[in-house]
Design an enzyme around this catalytic site. Sequence first.
Site, PDB file in Angstrom:
ATOM      1  CG  ASN A   1      -0.391   0.734   2.407  1.00 38.47           C
ATOM      2  OD1 ASN A   1      -0.460   1.963   2.487  1.00 38.47           O
ATOM      3  ND2 ASN A   1       0.195  -0.027   3.341  1.00 38.47           N
TER       4      ASN A   1
ATOM      5  CG  PHE B   1      -0.787   9.059   7.152  1.00 34.35           C
ATOM      6  CD1 PHE B   1      -0.695   7.701   7.366  1.00 34.35           C
ATOM      7  CD2 PHE B   1       0.179   9.881   7.720  1.00 34.35           C
ATOM      8  CE1 PHE B   1       0.337   7.158   8.137  1.00 34.35           C
ATOM      9  CE2 PHE B   1       1.210   9.353   8.494  1.00 34.35           C
ATOM     10  CZ  PHE B   1       1.289   7.988   8.698  1.00 34.35           C
TER      11      PHE B   1
ATOM     12  CB  SER C   1       3.658   5.553   7.440  1.00 35.18           C
ATOM     13  OG  SER C   1       3.208   5.415   6.098  1.00 35.18           O
TER      14      SER C   1
ATOM     15  CG  ASN D   1       3.056   4.398   1.987  1.00 37.51           C
ATOM     16  OD1 ASN D   1       3.874   4.079   1.125  1.00 37.51           O
ATOM     17  ND2 ASN D   1       2.331   3.515   2.659  1.00 37.51           N
ATOM     18  CB  THR D   2       3.772  10.579   5.136  1.00 35.45           C
ATOM     19  OG1 THR D   2       2.408  10.165   5.133  1.00 35.45           O
ATOM     20  CG2 THR D   2       3.834  12.092   5.337  1.00 35.45           C
TER      21      THR D   2
ATOM     22  CE  LYS E   1       2.154   0.240  12.900  1.00 37.72           C
ATOM     23  NZ  LYS E   1       0.761   0.196  12.406  1.00 37.72           N
TER      24      LYS E   1
ATOM     25  CG  ASN F   1       4.182   1.362   9.737  1.00 36.61           C
ATOM     26  OD1 ASN F   1       3.457   0.951   8.838  1.00 36.61           O
ATOM     27  ND2 ASN F   1       4.012   2.547  10.294  1.00 36.61           N
TER      28      ASN F   1
END
Length: 333
Positions: free
Chosen positions: A113, A117, A178, A180-181, A216, A245
């Site tokens: 993915n 967010f 994460s 993805n940011t 996390k 994560n």
Amino acid sequence: MSGLYERTVRPVLFRLHGGDAESVHERTLRMLARLPRARRALSPPGARRTVFGVDFPNPVGLAAGMDKDGRALGAWPRLGFGFVEVGTVTRHAQPGNDRPRLFRLPEHEAIVNRMGFNNAGAEALAARLRALGPLPVPLGISLGKSKVTPLSGAVEDYVHSFRQLYGLGSYFAVNVSSPNTPGLRELQDKAHLSALLGALRSEAQALGGEVPILVKVAPDLTETALGDLLDVCLGLGVAGLIATNTTIERPGVATPQAGGLSGRPLAPRALEVVRFVAKESGLPVIGVGGITRPDDAARMLDAGASLVQLYTGFIYHGPALVRGAVAATRSAT
């Protein structure tokens, strides 16, 4: 563990919307949101445990990312989960990254993915939680940084969301891992993380008391980097850790898709990180990553986790995995 879900429900779901995983996810959330709200936790005798001062009916929870905005919160306890984590939520509502951004890899029981967010924002989540009222299971709230916020403004971004949601969660998870940011994982270094956790702790005290704050961590950190992170967490009174994560690595997986990988290929590394952080910190750990069989949950507890969370494994195996994991973790204690 094979049952009705794997034989009949999953094949139908995976074909819907031309196989578009995110569209199916949205449709499933809408269906679950229509179920009658659970009034009690569905947990067998002997499954209850207390971790970082919170009473959990059983140690198997739903990981953040499945129900970011808390739209189906009434349904998850019905499926056997002992706790639920919503989010990751950000100060500002944001659409996330461009679609498509969610990809199944069935041959590996994995998902990639790059959602980014996507959520309705902290204020909207707070309004929903107030309207819903208390759940029969503990609620975790995962906090992240808004994409529009520069790294220099990250602390206030997290604090604002925390302030909006204070008093509505059983614990808060600080998501600095994460992939993805852009720039988010830089918040795992000592200086950034110290400033962030110190500000959250001060805000909690100003608002009237302590609430468990967890961090996390990414599975891609070296032991040295993890050690530095643990030093900060221990110095600032963090209540626990969530490991791990998604990963930017591709262990045994060939895919052109960028983003975070979750599911079975992550299991060995997730176990390594759980074992390391539990041993080195002595803090409670929520183990997540690669739990696709009940025995995987038991191995997480054997590695030092106090609780576990499901995401990708639940997508592939459904409620039977929840029940099996609860049974396996009871045997492991």
